[in-house]
Design a protein around this motif. Structure first.
Motif, PDB file in Angstrom:
ATOM      1  N   GLY A 107       0.866  -1.270  -0.058  1.00 61.08           N
ATOM      2  CA  GLY A 107       0.057   0.030  -0.136  1.00 61.08           C
ATOM      3  C   GLY A 107       0.721   1.290  -0.053  1.00 61.08           C
ATOM      4  O   GLY A 107       2.039   1.335  -0.053  1.00 61.08           O
ATOM      5  N   GLN A 143       2.335  -7.332   6.011  1.00 59.33           N
ATOM      6  CA  GLN A 143       1.432  -7.936   5.633  1.00 59.33           C
ATOM      7  C   GLN A 143       1.469  -9.103   4.706  1.00 59.33           C
ATOM      8  O   GLN A 143       2.922  -9.362   4.084  1.00 59.33           O
ATOM      9  CB  GLN A 143       0.674  -6.681   4.519  1.00 59.33           C
ATOM     10  CG  GLN A 143       0.240  -5.526   5.114  1.00 59.33           C
ATOM     11  CD  GLN A 143      -0.998  -5.649   6.006  1.00 59.33           C
ATOM     12  OE1 GLN A 143      -2.122  -6.055   5.387  1.00 59.33           O
ATOM     13  NE2 GLN A 143      -0.896  -5.347   7.361  1.00 59.33           N
ATOM     14  N   ARG A 160      -9.586  -8.296   9.866  1.00 60.88           N
ATOM     15  CA  ARG A 160      -9.531  -7.027   8.866  1.00 60.88           C
ATOM     16  C   ARG A 160      -8.597  -7.277   7.889  1.00 60.88           C
ATOM     17  O   ARG A 160      -7.422  -7.677   7.941  1.00 60.88           O
ATOM     18  CB  ARG A 160      -9.147  -5.571   9.713  1.00 60.88           C
ATOM     19  CG  ARG A 160      -9.494  -4.449   8.976  1.00 60.88           C
ATOM     20  CD  ARG A 160      -9.055  -3.234   9.699  1.00 60.88           C
ATOM     21  NE  ARG A 160      -7.644  -2.930   9.614  1.00 60.88           N
ATOM     22  CZ  ARG A 160      -7.231  -1.809   9.808  1.00 60.88           C
ATOM     23  NH1 ARG A 160      -7.722  -0.944  10.377  1.00 60.88           N
ATOM     24  NH2 ARG A 160      -5.856  -1.672  10.149  1.00 60.88           N
ATOM     25  N   THR A 161      -8.942  -6.832   6.557  1.00 62.33           N
ATOM     26  CA  THR A 161      -8.017  -7.018   5.408  1.00 62.33           C
ATOM     27  C   THR A 161      -8.269  -5.730   4.810  1.00 62.33           C
ATOM     28  O   THR A 161      -8.910  -4.895   4.861  1.00 62.33           O
ATOM     29  CB  THR A 161      -8.317  -8.106   4.528  1.00 62.33           C
ATOM     30  OG1 THR A 161      -9.736  -8.158   4.170  1.00 62.33           O
ATOM     31  CG2 THR A 161      -8.181  -9.662   5.260  1.00 62.33           C
ATOM     32  N   ALA A 162      -7.038  -5.674   3.401  1.00 61.79           N
ATOM     33  CA  ALA A 162      -6.877  -4.594   3.145  1.00 61.79           C
ATOM     34  C   ALA A 162      -6.474  -4.641   1.458  1.00 61.79           C
ATOM     35  O   ALA A 162      -6.109  -5.544   1.311  1.00 61.79           O
ATOM     36  CB  ALA A 162      -5.926  -3.705   3.494  1.00 61.79           C
ATOM     37  N   ALA A 180      -5.204  -2.693  -1.909  1.00 59.85           N
ATOM     38  CA  ALA A 180      -4.164  -1.419  -2.287  1.00 59.85           C
ATOM     39  C   ALA A 180      -4.365  -1.598  -3.744  1.00 59.85           C
ATOM     40  O   ALA A 180      -3.904  -2.649  -4.363  1.00 59.85           O
ATOM     41  CB  ALA A 180      -2.943  -1.469  -1.559  1.00 59.85           C
ATOM     42  N   GLN A 223      -6.535   2.713  -1.068  1.00 54.72           N
ATOM     43  CA  GLN A 223      -6.802   1.900   0.087  1.00 54.72           C
ATOM     44  C   GLN A 223      -8.071   1.499   0.256  1.00 54.72           C
ATOM     45  O   GLN A 223      -8.862   2.575   0.655  1.00 54.72           O
ATOM     46  CB  GLN A 223      -5.753   1.970   0.909  1.00 54.72           C
ATOM     47  CG  GLN A 223      -5.231   0.777   1.795  1.00 54.72           C
ATOM     48  CD  GLN A 223      -3.820   1.127   2.602  1.00 54.72           C
ATOM     49  OE1 GLN A 223      -2.991   0.528   2.028  1.00 54.72           O
ATOM     50  NE2 GLN A 223      -3.955   2.059   3.619  1.00 54.72           N
ATOM     51  N   HIS A 224      -8.604   0.389   0.628  1.00 58.07           N
ATOM     52  CA  HIS A 224     -10.094   0.003   0.827  1.00 58.07           C
ATOM     53  C   HIS A 224      -9.753  -1.230   1.918  1.00 58.07           C
ATOM     54  O   HIS A 224      -9.036  -2.149   1.861  1.00 58.07           O
ATOM     55  CB  HIS A 224     -11.000  -0.671  -0.331  1.00 58.07           C
ATOM     56  CG  HIS A 224     -11.998  -0.751  -0.174  1.00 58.07           C
ATOM     57  ND1 HIS A 224     -12.950   0.015   0.057  1.00 58.07           N
ATOM     58  CD2 HIS A 224     -12.619  -1.922   0.382  1.00 58.07           C
ATOM     59  CE1 HIS A 224     -14.325  -0.382   0.400  1.00 58.07           C
ATOM     60  NE2 HIS A 224     -14.037  -1.687   0.637  1.00 58.07           N
ATOM     61  N   PHE A 225     -10.588  -1.061   2.954  1.00 58.23           N
ATOM     62  CA  PHE A 225     -10.551  -2.050   4.253  1.00 58.23           C
ATOM     63  C   PHE A 225     -11.803  -2.664   4.224  1.00 58.23           C
ATOM     64  O   PHE A 225     -12.840  -2.186   3.980  1.00 58.23           O
ATOM     65  CB  PHE A 225     -10.284  -1.539   5.544  1.00 58.23           C
ATOM     66  CG  PHE A 225      -8.808  -0.705   5.736  1.00 58.23           C
ATOM     67  CD1 PHE A 225      -7.857  -1.241   6.248  1.00 58.23           C
ATOM     68  CD2 PHE A 225      -8.720   0.655   5.301  1.00 58.23           C
ATOM     69  CE1 PHE A 225      -6.426  -0.980   6.383  1.00 58.23           C
ATOM     70  CE2 PHE A 225      -7.668   1.160   5.593  1.00 58.23           C
ATOM     71  CZ  PHE A 225      -6.402   0.289   5.873  1.00 58.23           C
ATOM     72  N   TYR A 229     -15.223   1.474   5.477  1.00 52.46           N
ATOM     73  CA  TYR A 229     -14.833  -0.018   5.479  1.00 52.46           C
ATOM     74  C   TYR A 229     -15.755  -0.918   5.331  1.00 52.46           C
ATOM     75  O   TYR A 229     -17.006  -0.667   5.841  1.00 52.46           O
ATOM     76  CB  TYR A 229     -14.211  -0.090   6.852  1.00 52.46           C
ATOM     77  CG  TYR A 229     -12.756   0.466   7.222  1.00 52.46           C
ATOM     78  CD1 TYR A 229     -12.396   1.397   6.586  1.00 52.46           C
ATOM     79  CD2 TYR A 229     -12.203   0.036   8.357  1.00 52.46           C
ATOM     80  CE1 TYR A 229     -11.300   2.057   6.779  1.00 52.46           C
ATOM     81  CE2 TYR A 229     -10.984   0.819   8.783  1.00 52.46           C
ATOM     82  CZ  TYR A 229     -10.448   1.700   7.892  1.00 52.46           C
ATOM     83  OH  TYR A 229      -9.487   2.490   8.528  1.00 52.46           O
TER      84      TYR A 229
END
Length: 858
Positions: free
Chosen positions: A124, A131, A155-157, A159, A170-172, A180
């Protein structure tokens, strides 16, 4: 016109470098730059695929970079029950696909037991290194598809990292903030179209004082040395760096490397689609504070964290003691630091936030003695039955008790649950000074002073009250909604209406029949948020205040369909409305929308109800803040127009002058004439412009909103000067202060220590801490150059200019070069640290405007 042969040579060089290095770092530049023309430097991008450089016309735009498309993914069937698929499309501000952007999907340290996820070297735009997950590139149509096992982490992300001239994204999934999405589950999750705005890039080189390149320097950008826009780069072996995804605007670049002073260069203007630079740095070695930590018996203590904050403001510095108790703190700023020392088995020494006691750079023998802490035995029981609670989270927060000298707010998050046989836990802590926090499922969060049940017995009983229980069933059109993320938060009354209370959020997931359960709720109204994999989240405010231990059954909770917001921003002529970022409800993590070239924007899948629209700043041009509050009806799209004229920033340059001399190092602010005497937080923000400190020329530069006619505050408020801050009219002014002066006559025959220092401190009567201080270096008994422009010494007489009027207590002292370090008790629990003073003279005097007062010391 750039020769085609040069294009071919540059491209071949980039590919050869990739082949030899065996590395494909994202968002870095090849060490050997290629010149686009005589006026602009460009560099080949090192990516995980080949790049084509498009030749530009002589009067046309800067060359663009188009990534060669990767292979199109084959058609893939619906994922298996134990797998999740994340899909989406990346486009630019004009809706054109962004090809070859790196897409990362990661979790913190782990993903699942299958072992498919791999460590991601740099995740990201924040370049996390913790990560693990999966990577792919966008295809010719800008689309991507990531197939992975269902994650086990909460929780994951996701990018998306395009070339440096488009912004990163970036999105969660599974996080707490409004923007989110729900946690990833089995099936396909389409994040839709991700629009990436235009950005620029900054390049340069970092070296030490001898010109040698410095590798591993963390580069960042932001409006000041202590803030950041979340874009980072690391210098390579040759000291060069390339900082992509940099937003358009004027701001600064900063450096960070242990062992070197932090540097910040302001006034860097970045244009979209172009490279700015070179922005080069020469770093100076860091001063240090060295010392040793021992216990009451003089034995060394290892593993002690010693650290603190600079006297002004800025970067934290710390070190951990070695086996022999020694430590060396490398200071990122060359100024005194307030220090504290902590260890779980000892009472905390000092206070890293207390600026009244500071330690000078260069100290080499700071001796810290720690007292071993007396541990308290805590017994946690049910308040009603008196039975021990044997599973709970517990922690002690230092200096947050009711008797703490300087209480620092600390977020009281729920501690991690652990099994505690008999309901007992032991921990160090000071009665009245430190705070305990206890959490157990089904109970209200417990917090309070450490206070023993009986004097002399380190035992404390903590009684936890059961909270309320809330149950219900999520339905849509009469059908149960299974496997939904649902959160509940307590609401509290404030002057601005109901607001979410801190640290009250709880999560659950609806069962197959749509039911959900929450326990341990406080006696407050609550807000429930249901996050759907597709469509807007549903928000339900429950206003009943439950009694402790009661059960509230909401029955069927119908999930109301959301809506949307479509609008356009209005700006004065000459201000580009494109590429602005707007967010809903949370200025950091809320859903975002980007304005196009006409200023139009849209939010899709917005929950029904009231929403605040936040504007992110365009550095040096447009300010940030809340621009609108919009009510979204269920199933409707609200059309709106947002006038951002009041958010346009005005460039400001002010020079402070006193007696023809520049006033250096003074904080300057402009205050609107109509500013209220006791402003609210919002009023303070809208009626003041904080410009920072003046430089060696007495000049301070910055930007501010057009708040009208202002008065100037520097050393003191200027009695007559007025400055108009109006949209479209840059401010450039010189402000001359007529301040008071003081002459201090020293006793005849006073002997100064050789190679030491002569210091002067001024403070209001009765105050312990100096508001102004000056120091002179002494060489062989004679005064060398003064360290402050407004203090002079000659013939036993010290003259000080630039003082605010009023009564002053004056202290003049001297220290020898080899004086030992001492701590002086100032009373009231405050101390002064520094070299032992060989003499100290004191007196009082009244200082008045436009005249020089005289104080004769004996």
């Amino acid at each position: 016109m750039r020769p085609l042969a040069l294009l071919a040579i540059g491209l071949a060089a980039a590919l050869l470098w990739l082949a030899l290095s065996g590395e494909t770092p994202w968002n870095t530049f090849v060490d050997g730059p290629i010149t686009v023309d005589d006026e602009r430097r460009s560099a080949e991008l090192v990516e995980t695929q080949e790049w084509t450089l498009v030749e530009a016309a002589e009067d046309g735009p800067a060359p663009s970079r188009v990534a060669a498309p990767i292979d199109e993914p084959d058609e893939v069937a619906e994922p298996a029950a134990d797998r999740c698929v994340v899909t989406g499309v990346a486009v630019d501000i004009d809706g054109e696909p962004i090809v070859g952007a790196l897409v990362q999907l990661g979790g913190y340290r782990e993903w699942s037991a299958e072992g498919e996820a791999k460590p991601i070297a740099s995740f990201g735009p924040y370049r996390w290194t913790t990560q693990v997950g999966f990577e792919i590139q966008t295809g010719a149509d800008g689309s991507f598809r990531l197939d992975a096992p269902v994650p086990v982490v909460p929780r994951t992300a996701l990018a998306v990292l395009p070339d440096p001239f488009h912004d990163a994204h970036q999105h969660f999934f599974g996080g707490d903030r409004p923007g989110y999405g729900p946690a990833l589950t089995a099936g396909t999750r389409d994040v839709g179209t991700i629009q990436l705005g235009p950005t620029g890039s900054i390049f340069g080189r970092v070296s030490d004082e001898g010109g040698a390149p410095l590798e591993g320097v963390k580069m960042g950008i932001g409006p000041g040395p202590s803030t950041t826009y979340g874009r980072h780069a690391i210098t390579r072996a040759d000291g060069t760096y390339a900082l992509g995804h940099a937003p358009e605007g004027t701001y600064g670049v900063k450096t960070e490397l242990i062992g070197y002073l932090r540097e910040f260069q302001d006034g860097v203007t970045v244009e979209t689609g172009r490279e700015t630079g070179p922005i080069d740095f020469v770093l100076q070695s860091s001063p240090t504070i060295e010392g040793r930590v021992v216990d009451e018996r003089g034995a060394p203590v290892a593993g002690v964290r010693v650290g603190g904050w600079p006297e002004s403001s800025g970067r934290y510095a710390k070190a951990t003691t070695e086996d022999d108790g020694s430590f060396t703190i490398y200071l990122p700023q060359d100024e005194p630091y307030a220090l504290g020392a902590t260890h779980p088995d000892f009472v905390t020494w000092g206070d890293e936030n207390d600026k009244s006691t500071v330690y000078a750079p260069g100290m080499t023998a700071l001796q810290i003695q720690l007292a071993r802490a007396v541990k308290t035995r805590f017994l946690v029981i049910d308040d009603e039955s008196g039975e021990p609670i044997e599973r709970f989270g517990f922690r002690v927060i230092e200096d947050n008790g009711s008797q703490a000298r300087g209480r620092i707010y600390t977020e009281r998050r729920r501690p991690t649950l652990e099994d505690r046989p008999g309901g007992i836990v032991e921990s160090a802590g000071r009665t009245g000074v430190d705070l305990y926090v206890v959490f157990a499922e089904g109970y209200l969060l417990g917090a309070g002073d450490i206070a023993h049940d009986e004097e002399g017995e380190p035992v404390q009983t903590i009684r936890l009250q059961r909270g309320a229980r809330l149950v219900g069933r999520a339905v849509r059109d009469g059908e149960p909604m299974a496997d939904l993320d649902v959160t509940v938060e307590a609401l509290r009354e404030s002057s601005r209406g109901l607001r979410v209370a801190d640290n009250t959020l709880q999560r659950a997931r609806t069962k197959g029949d749509g039911t959900f359960t929450f326990e341990g709720l406080s006696a407050s109204p609550h807000r429930l948020t249901f996050k759907l994999a597709e469509g807007a989240p549903a928000v339900v405010d429950h206003m009943e205040r439950p009694e402790p231990g009661a059960t509230i059954d909401l029955g069927d909770v119908p999930l109301v369909a959301g809506g949307g917001i479509a609008g356009v921003v209005v700006l004065p002529g000459g201000v580009d409305p494109s590429g602005l970022t707007l967010r809903l409800d949370d200025w950091r993590g809320g859903p975002e929308a980007l304005t196009d070239r006409t200023g139009a924007f849209a939010f899709h899948e917005v929950s029904a109800g009231e929403h605040k629209v936040f504007l992110e700043e365009r550095p040096g041009e447009i300010d940030s803040g809340v621009v609108a509050t919009i009510e979204v009806p269920s199933g409707e799209t609200v059309e709106t127009q947002l006038d951002l004229t009041s958010f346009v920033l005005v460039p400001i340059e002010i020079r402070l002058d006193h007696g023809g001399l520049p006033v250096e190092g003074v904080r300057v602010q402009l205050l609107a004439l109509d500013a209220p005497e006791f402003p609210s937080f919002e009023e303070r923000f809208l009626t003041r412009i904080q410009l920072g400190r003046t430089d060696s020329d007495g000049v301070v530069r910055g930007h501010g909103r057009a708040i009208g006619t202002c008065r100037v505050e520097g050393l003191i408020e200027h009695p007559t000067e007025r400055i108009d801050v109006v949209v479209g009219q840059p401010v450039s002014a010189t402000v001359s202060f007529e301040l008071a002066s003081l002459a201090i006559e020293l006793p005849p025959g006073l002997v100064l220590p050789a190679d030491g220092r002569l210091g002067i401190e001024l403070r209001p009567p009765g105050e312990r801490f100096a508001t102004r201080s000056f120091a002179f270096d002494v060489a062989d008994g004679a005064i060398a150059a003064p360290s402050d422009l407004f203090a002079r010494f000659e013939g036993g007489r010290i003259e000080v200019d630039g003082l605010a009027p009023g009564p002053k207590d004056v202290t003049v002292y001297a220290t020898a070069a080899d004086a030992p370090e001492v701590m002086v008790d100032l009373g009231g629990g405050s101390f002064r640290g520094g070299p032992e003073r060989s003499f100290e003279l004191t007196g009082s005097v009244l200082v008045e405007l436009e005249r020089r007062a005289t104080l004769t010391l004996r």
